[in-house]
Design a protein around this motif. Structure first.
Motif, short mmCIF file in Angstrom:
data_model
loop_
_atom_site.label_atom_id
_atom_site.label_comp_id
_atom_site.label_asym_id
_atom_site.label_seq_id
_atom_site.Cartn_x
_atom_site.Cartn_y
_atom_site.Cartn_z
N TYR A 49 0.85 -1.20 0.00
CA TYR A 49 0.00 0.00 0.00
C TYR A 49 0.88 1.24 0.00
CZ TYR A 49 -3.04 3.73 1.45
OH TYR A 49 -3.71 4.92 1.51
N HIS A 50 0.51 2.21 -0.81
CA HIS A 50 1.22 3.48 -0.87
C HIS A 50 0.25 4.61 -0.61
CE1 HIS A 50 4.71 1.36 -2.37
NE2 HIS A 50 3.90 0.73 -3.21
N ASP A 52 -0.47 7.32 -1.92
CA ASP A 52 -1.20 7.94 -3.02
C ASP A 52 -2.37 7.10 -3.51
OD1 ASP A 52 0.55 6.02 -3.99
OD2 ASP A 52 0.89 7.07 -5.89
N MET A 53 -2.56 5.92 -2.87
CA MET A 53 -3.66 5.04 -3.25
C MET A 53 -4.88 5.30 -2.38
SD MET A 53 -1.34 1.59 -3.60
CE MET A 53 -2.71 0.50 -3.48
N ASN A 54 -6.05 4.93 -2.88
CA ASN A 54 -7.29 5.00 -2.11
C ASN A 54 -7.30 3.83 -1.13
OD1 ASN A 54 -9.91 4.70 -1.14
ND2 ASN A 54 -10.87 5.15 -3.10
N TRP A 58 -8.51 0.02 -1.79
CA TRP A 58 -7.48 -1.02 -1.75
C TRP A 58 -7.93 -2.18 -0.86
CZ3 TRP A 58 -3.89 -2.54 2.18
CH2 TRP A 58 -2.83 -3.33 1.73
N PHE A 132 -4.05 -4.08 -6.54
CA PHE A 132 -3.76 -2.89 -7.32
C PHE A 132 -4.61 -2.87 -8.59
CE2 PHE A 132 0.00 -3.18 -4.73
CZ PHE A 132 0.40 -1.87 -4.54
N LYS A 133 -4.95 -1.67 -9.03
CA LYS A 133 -5.68 -1.51 -10.28
C LYS A 133 -4.68 -1.43 -11.42
CE LYS A 133 -9.52 0.69 -8.11
NZ LYS A 133 -10.00 1.83 -7.48
N ARG A 135 -4.23 0.74 -13.68
CA ARG A 135 -3.61 2.06 -13.80
C ARG A 135 -2.47 2.21 -12.80
NH1 ARG A 135 -1.90 4.85 -16.98
NH2 ARG A 135 -3.79 4.61 -18.15
N GLU A 136 -2.68 1.76 -11.58
CA GLU A 136 -1.64 1.86 -10.55
C GLU A 136 -0.42 1.01 -10.91
OE1 GLU A 136 -4.51 2.53 -6.66
OE2 GLU A 136 -4.12 0.50 -7.36
N ASP A 139 1.43 2.75 -13.75
CA ASP A 139 2.19 3.89 -13.26
C ASP A 139 3.48 3.46 -12.56
OD1 ASP A 139 0.27 5.56 -14.29
OD2 ASP A 139 -0.73 5.93 -12.36
N LYS A 140 3.39 2.42 -11.74
CA LYS A 140 4.58 1.92 -11.03
C LYS A 140 5.62 1.36 -12.00
CE LYS A 140 3.44 2.45 -6.68
NZ LYS A 140 4.12 3.43 -5.88
#
Length: 170
Positions: A49-50, A52-54, A58, A132-133, A135-136, A139-140
């Motif tokens: 978990y980061h 910037d995530m919801n 999550w 994770f989605k 998009r996430e 991005d990573k």
């Protein structure tokens, strides 16, 4: 976010998780089990978990994946029923073989197979399974979302082939 903050945030959404779990299961007992397993999995995978995530999304994704996996596992098991005493079960061994093969693979087998994937597939699949989605993950990895979808698809296809080969050796 440090461990204490993470745990406090997780505890603060417990009632919401119970409500959502009950909507999924329809049973108080299964609700408690699902919430407990979700919170445990979130704690175990805290490093994924980061900030910037919801957070709520999550954790809910983790819950949904657990529910779906449990549902699939339950639907693959034969239903238990009372059998007449005069049935010879030894003659049914071949019919039951398919069920026994499915029980041979546990989560450790699957983890070993996933860890055997080339890194290009392994990391996106692990992130996807952790909630994770697309998009996430994209991005990573600093690639397009279509590339991630393709890598996850191809990685799952490779895992399926490996499982099929293990179940049907020639």
């Amino acid at each position: 976010m440090d461990t204490f903050e993470f745990e406090q945030k997780l505890l603060s959404i417990r009632d919401v998780l119970r409500f959502l779990a009950y909507r999924l299961t329809g049973s108080e007992e299964e609700t408690d089990d699902l919430v407990q397993e979700t919170m445990l999995k979130a704690l175990v995978n805290r490093e994924l978990y980061h900030n910037d995530m919801n957070f709520n999304g999550w954790v809910y994704t983790i819950m949904r994946h657990i529910f779906i996996n449990d549902y699939r596992a339950k639907s693959k098991r034969p239903m238990k029923s009372e059998l007449p005493a005069d049935i010879d079960l030894s003659s049914r061994a071949e019919e039951c073989e398919e069920w026994m093969v499915e029980d041979q693979y546990d989560s450790m087998d699957l983890k070993r197979l996933i860890n055997g994937l080339p890194e290009i597939y392994r990391l996106p699949i692990l992130m996807y399974l952790s909630g994770f989605k697309y998009r996430e993950i994209a991005d990573k990895a600093d690639v397009s979302i279509n590339t991630i979808k393709s890598r996850i698809f191809l990685g799952k296809k490779l895992l399926k082939k490996w499982l099929d080969d293990r179940m049907n050796p020639e």
